[in-house]
Scaffold this active site. Structure first.
Site, mmCIF file in Angstrom:
data_model
loop_
_atom_site.group_PDB
_atom_site.id
_atom_site.type_symbol
_atom_site.label_atom_id
_atom_site.label_comp_id
_atom_site.label_asym_id
_atom_site.label_seq_id
_atom_site.Cartn_x
_atom_site.Cartn_y
_atom_site.Cartn_z
ATOM 1 N N CYS A 1 2.220 -13.540 -4.990
ATOM 2 C CA CYS A 1 3.002 -13.227 -3.797
ATOM 3 C C CYS A 1 2.553 -13.995 -2.559
ATOM 4 O O CYS A 1 3.197 -13.919 -1.510
ATOM 5 C CB CYS A 1 2.961 -11.726 -3.535
ATOM 6 S SG CYS A 1 3.599 -10.767 -4.931
ATOM 7 N N HIS B 1 1.427 -8.139 5.322
ATOM 8 C CA HIS B 1 1.889 -8.132 3.931
ATOM 9 C C HIS B 1 2.603 -6.815 3.652
ATOM 10 O O HIS B 1 3.687 -6.817 3.075
ATOM 11 C CB HIS B 1 0.691 -8.322 2.997
ATOM 12 C CG HIS B 1 1.068 -8.500 1.563
ATOM 13 N ND1 HIS B 1 1.921 -9.495 1.142
ATOM 14 C CD2 HIS B 1 0.719 -7.800 0.447
ATOM 15 C CE1 HIS B 1 2.076 -9.412 -0.178
ATOM 16 N NE2 HIS B 1 1.360 -8.384 -0.610
ATOM 17 N N GLU C 1 -5.228 -3.566 4.330
ATOM 18 C CA GLU C 1 -4.834 -4.585 5.308
ATOM 19 C C GLU C 1 -5.088 -4.095 6.736
ATOM 20 O O GLU C 1 -5.573 -4.864 7.586
ATOM 21 C CB GLU C 1 -3.366 -4.960 5.122
ATOM 22 C CG GLU C 1 -2.930 -6.125 5.997
ATOM 23 C CD GLU C 1 -1.545 -6.655 5.666
ATOM 24 O OE1 GLU C 1 -1.180 -7.721 6.187
ATOM 25 O OE2 GLU C 1 -0.813 -5.993 4.885
ATOM 26 N N LYS D 1 9.075 -6.178 5.030
ATOM 27 C CA LYS D 1 9.400 -5.753 3.656
ATOM 28 C C LYS D 1 10.066 -4.381 3.643
ATOM 29 O O LYS D 1 10.705 -4.023 2.654
ATOM 30 C CB LYS D 1 8.136 -5.731 2.794
ATOM 31 C CG LYS D 1 7.585 -7.105 2.438
ATOM 32 C CD LYS D 1 6.396 -6.982 1.493
ATOM 33 C CE LYS D 1 5.825 -8.347 1.131
ATOM 34 N NZ LYS D 1 5.079 -8.963 2.249
ATOM 35 N N HIS E 1 10.265 -6.698 -1.339
ATOM 36 C CA HIS E 1 9.211 -7.687 -1.578
ATOM 37 C C HIS E 1 9.778 -8.825 -2.417
ATOM 38 O O HIS E 1 10.099 -8.649 -3.589
ATOM 39 C CB HIS E 1 8.052 -7.006 -2.293
ATOM 40 C CG HIS E 1 6.811 -7.837 -2.384
ATOM 41 N ND1 HIS E 1 6.728 -9.142 -1.923
ATOM 42 C CD2 HIS E 1 5.573 -7.557 -2.897
ATOM 43 C CE1 HIS E 1 5.521 -9.602 -2.137
ATOM 44 N NE2 HIS E 1 4.805 -8.665 -2.720
ATOM 45 N N PHE F 1 -1.366 -10.792 -6.424
ATOM 46 C CA PHE F 1 -2.154 -10.376 -7.582
ATOM 47 C C PHE F 1 -3.121 -11.492 -7.958
ATOM 48 O O PHE F 1 -2.768 -12.671 -7.949
ATOM 49 C CB PHE F 1 -1.243 -10.079 -8.771
ATOM 50 C CG PHE F 1 -0.538 -8.747 -8.720
ATOM 51 C CD1 PHE F 1 -0.788 -7.832 -7.715
ATOM 52 C CD2 PHE F 1 0.375 -8.398 -9.709
ATOM 53 C CE1 PHE F 1 -0.147 -6.598 -7.673
ATOM 54 C CE2 PHE F 1 1.028 -7.173 -9.686
ATOM 55 C CZ PHE F 1 0.773 -6.275 -8.667
#
Length: 417
Positions: free
Chosen positions: A166, A306, A317, A338, A343, A404
């Site tokens: 991502c 994010h 975060e 998002k 996403h 990931f």
């Protein structure tokens, strides 16, 4: 060596809240949710029955019908968004353009998942007789989108993809930025696209327990920082930018929408899918971006986080932001777009970089929609820009993307002056 300055001269967006740049801006300003029940396949037996699909998009409106069949949807999206960015930049109108020095870096988190699924299912249905399409491999490989863009426009500069789940399109931006400021190229078309709303995509992420299962209220399912967040919502689409060396842009009289001033990268080195619980990788990547830009923490006005709406990710975060920015964290607007787009995996960094640039241009903060219940894990003094856009003078914006594997990438944009 004196590094070149890098500016943004074009943008293109194909998103669940708008099929072009103007529509995307309007969706961001109004706080529109792009999430609805999935229409692409029968979700009867799936835990998650919704996603942020594109609305009213037909590839044949942009691409020859014959070519559409030979190209995976993720590459359809790439061609459309990159075309808008190129038109927006008006770079092809420059008669002295040296196409040997114009490159393409385009990426995806997964690539041609639809084509892979289609061919493998057909193989099984045919009694495992190997009758694969000759277009199977070219449709599936994720670097092919960069190739299509290059071929269509004759750009002969560096042409490749970078993959970091991502974080992919943010890493692509950093690669293009560094090549331009080192003087290796004059301009890049850079971005990402994703088309993973398929049985394999939804089923696979369900198996990871990564997706929201809020089937009773899909339009509010993506709720970053909310106490009741239960996972991310899959999105699809593409974002493209034209990055250009400043003097080259000035020479051709280009409109400059922002300056890219820094990029940072780091690794969590912690877990395959979970973020570092204390946000160590997120802290390091933002610090690296600030160091690269040679600016202080106090310079940042807005962070497009994010913020995927997962229980662990949102907390780590915010911990990183609080550690790095200290008291200034309370002066910064923070938001997760998002909440509106879902996403977009490998394309997330590109469309969120565009959102950050639009914030600079129009002096507004896109909201984090779908907030209903405060989570005591987050300091109430933080401005998470809940539910409604806010007007604010924005001079410098930072955008985070994490993937990931523990991949982290951050980019910083500044108003051009």
């Amino acid at each position: 060596m004196q590094l070149k300055r890098v500016v943004v001269t074009g943008m293109g967006a194909l998103t669940p809240i708008g099929n072009n740049l103007d529509e995307y801006l309007n969706g961001l300003q109004k706080g529109v949710s792009g999430c609805h029940p999935i229409t692409k396949f029968d979700t009867t037996h799936f835990k998650t029955k919704f996603a942020c699909e594109l609305k009213g998009f037909n590839a044949e409106d942009f691409i020859d019908k014959k070519e559409v069949r030979r190209i995976d949807p993720f590459a359809h999206y790439a061609l459309v968004a990159s075309e808008e960015a190129i038109r927006h930049a008006k770079i092809l109108e420059y008669q002295a353009l040296n196409k040997d020095r114009v490159g393409v870096i385009w990426t995806s988190g997964i690539g041609g998942l639809f084509s892979f699924q289609e061919e493998v299912l057909a193989y099984g249905a045919n009694g495992k007789i190997p009758r694969f399409s000759p277009f199977f491999i070219p449709k599936m490989i994720l670097d092919i989108a960069a190739g299509h863009i290059s071929i269509k426009h004759g750009f002969r500069g560096p042409n490749f993809s970078v993959v970091s789940a991502c974080a992919s399109s943010t890493n692509a931006l950093i690669e293009a930025y560094n090549l331009i400021r080192l003087g290796k190229s004059d301009a890049f078309i850079v971005g990402g696209s994703e088309a993973a709303i398929t049985e394999a995509g939804i089923g696979g992420f369900n198996a990871l327990k990564a997706l929201s299962e809020r089937n009773d209220s899909p339009e509010t399912a993506s709720r970053p920082f909310d106490l009741d967040r239960d996972g991310f919502v899959m999105g699809e689409g593409a974002g493209g930018l034209v990055l250009e060396e400043l003097e080259h842009a000035q020479k051709r009289g280009a409109t400059i929408f922002a300056e890219m001033i820094g990029g940072g990268m780091s690794a969590d080195a912690y877990h395959m899918t979970a973020p570092h619980p204390e946000g160590l990788g997120a802290l390091n990547v933002m610090k690296n971006a600030l160091d690269d830009a040679q600016i202080s923490t106090e310079s940042i006005d807005y962070i497009n986080v994010h913020g995927t709406s997962t229980p662990l990710g949102d907390i780590s975060e915010i911990k990183a932001i609080e550690q790095l920015f200290g008291e200034h964290a309370y002066n910064i607007n923070i938001s997760s777009t998002k909440s509106m787009t879902g996403h977009l995996l490998g394309a997330a960094g590109a469309i969120e970089a565009i959102a950050s640039i639009l914030a600079l241009q129009h002096n507004f903060i896109p909201p984090t929609i779908n907030h209903f219940t405060d989570d005591p894990a987050f300091d109430s003094r933080l401005n998470l820009t809940f539910n409604q856009a806010q007007q604010k003078q924005v001079s410098v914006a930072l955008s985070n993307t994490f993937g990931f594997g523990g991949h982290n990438a951050s980019v910083i944009f500044r108003k051009y002056s």
